[in-house]
Design a protein around this motif. Structure first.
Motif, PDB file in Angstrom:
ATOM      1  N   PHE A 165      37.059  37.801   7.678  1.00 34.35           N
ATOM      2  CA  PHE A 165      36.034  38.337   6.704  1.00 34.35           C
ATOM      3  C   PHE A 165      36.812  39.428   5.941  1.00 34.35           C
ATOM      4  CE2 PHE A 165      32.162  36.858   9.622  1.00 34.35           C
ATOM      5  CZ  PHE A 165      32.003  35.593   8.877  1.00 34.35           C
ATOM      6  N   ASN A 166      37.503  40.175   6.660  1.00 35.82           N
ATOM      7  CA  ASN A 166      38.381  41.070   5.939  1.00 35.82           C
ATOM      8  C   ASN A 166      39.416  40.577   4.955  1.00 35.82           C
ATOM      9  OD1 ASN A 166      38.874  43.803   5.795  1.00 35.82           O
ATOM     10  ND2 ASN A 166      40.766  43.564   7.027  1.00 35.82           N
ATOM     11  N   ASP A 167      39.940  39.383   5.174  1.00 40.30           N
ATOM     12  CA  ASP A 167      40.724  38.686   4.378  1.00 40.30           C
ATOM     13  C   ASP A 167      40.056  38.057   3.025  1.00 40.30           C
ATOM     14  OD1 ASP A 167      43.014  38.921   6.156  1.00 40.30           O
ATOM     15  OD2 ASP A 167      42.845  36.950   6.783  1.00 40.30           O
ATOM     16  N   MET A 168      38.706  38.168   3.206  1.00 39.19           N
ATOM     17  CA  MET A 168      37.841  37.478   2.199  1.00 39.19           C
ATOM     18  C   MET A 168      37.394  38.640   1.372  1.00 39.19           C
ATOM     19  SD  MET A 168      35.059  34.937   3.921  1.00 39.19           S
ATOM     20  CE  MET A 168      35.578  33.368   5.024  1.00 39.19           C
ATOM     21  N   ASN A 205      33.624  48.101   7.857  1.00 35.68           N
ATOM     22  CA  ASN A 205      32.582  48.531   8.577  1.00 35.68           C
ATOM     23  C   ASN A 205      31.181  47.571   8.185  1.00 35.68           C
ATOM     24  OD1 ASN A 205      32.404  49.342   5.882  1.00 35.68           O
ATOM     25  ND2 ASN A 205      31.153  51.239   6.018  1.00 35.68           N
ATOM     26  N   GLU A 206      31.062  47.125   7.086  1.00 37.16           N
ATOM     27  CA  GLU A 206      29.901  46.124   6.838  1.00 37.16           C
ATOM     28  C   GLU A 206      30.000  44.868   7.892  1.00 37.16           C
ATOM     29  OE1 GLU A 206      30.170  45.259   2.673  1.00 37.16           O
ATOM     30  OE2 GLU A 206      29.192  47.151   2.016  1.00 37.16           O
ATOM     31  N   ILE A 207      31.244  44.520   7.873  1.00 40.31           N
ATOM     32  CA  ILE A 207      31.843  43.350   8.777  1.00 40.31           C
ATOM     33  C   ILE A 207      31.427  43.693  10.135  1.00 40.31           C
ATOM     34  CG2 ILE A 207      33.416  41.772   9.601  1.00 40.31           C
ATOM     35  CD1 ILE A 207      35.110  42.357   7.048  1.00 40.31           C
ATOM     36  N   LEU A 267      26.614  38.964   4.544  1.00 43.39           N
ATOM     37  CA  LEU A 267      27.735  39.472   4.000  1.00 43.39           C
ATOM     38  C   LEU A 267      27.535  39.357   2.460  1.00 43.39           C
ATOM     39  CD1 LEU A 267      30.768  39.528   6.368  1.00 43.39           C
ATOM     40  CD2 LEU A 267      29.522  41.522   5.694  1.00 43.39           C
ATOM     41  N   MET A 268      27.461  37.906   2.117  1.00 46.87           N
ATOM     42  CA  MET A 268      26.986  37.702   0.934  1.00 46.87           C
ATOM     43  C   MET A 268      26.063  38.200   0.079  1.00 46.87           C
ATOM     44  SD  MET A 268      29.690  35.418   0.025  1.00 46.87           S
ATOM     45  CE  MET A 268      29.382  33.967  -1.104  1.00 46.87           C
TER      46      MET A 268
END
Length: 83
Positions: A52-55, A60-62, A80-81
């Motif tokens: 998700f970081n790569d996206m 912190n949200e992840i 997240l979206m």
């Protein structure tokens, strides 16, 4: 005392395996703590965190979403979206 030593050695081996996969030491320790020293759950968390970081999502949200969604990829991504 021997039981505690064996648990600690197991923790160190699990951390070592995760570090060898390329994860950051601080993140490995944090993930192991968050998931009560479950290597499997910590590994799932670290994998999804990196993904998700790569996206482009904020770390912190992840972390928050993965904890709420118990590492369920689809639920976490949907959450997240919508943020």
């Amino acid at each position: 005392p021997l039981c505690l030593l064996l648990q600690f050695l197991g923790y160190l081996r699990a951390c070592d395996r995760l570090l060898k996969q390329g994860y950051d030491e601080g993140q490995v320790e944090e993930a192991m703590e968050m998931f009560q020293y479950s290597e499997k759950k910590a590994a799932e968390f670290l994998h999804l965190l990196a993904q998700f970081n790569d996206m482009g999502f904020q770390q912190n949200e992840i972390k928050e979403v993965l904890l709420l969604c118990e590492n369920h990829r689809e639920k976490a991504l949907e959450e997240l979206m919508t943020q």
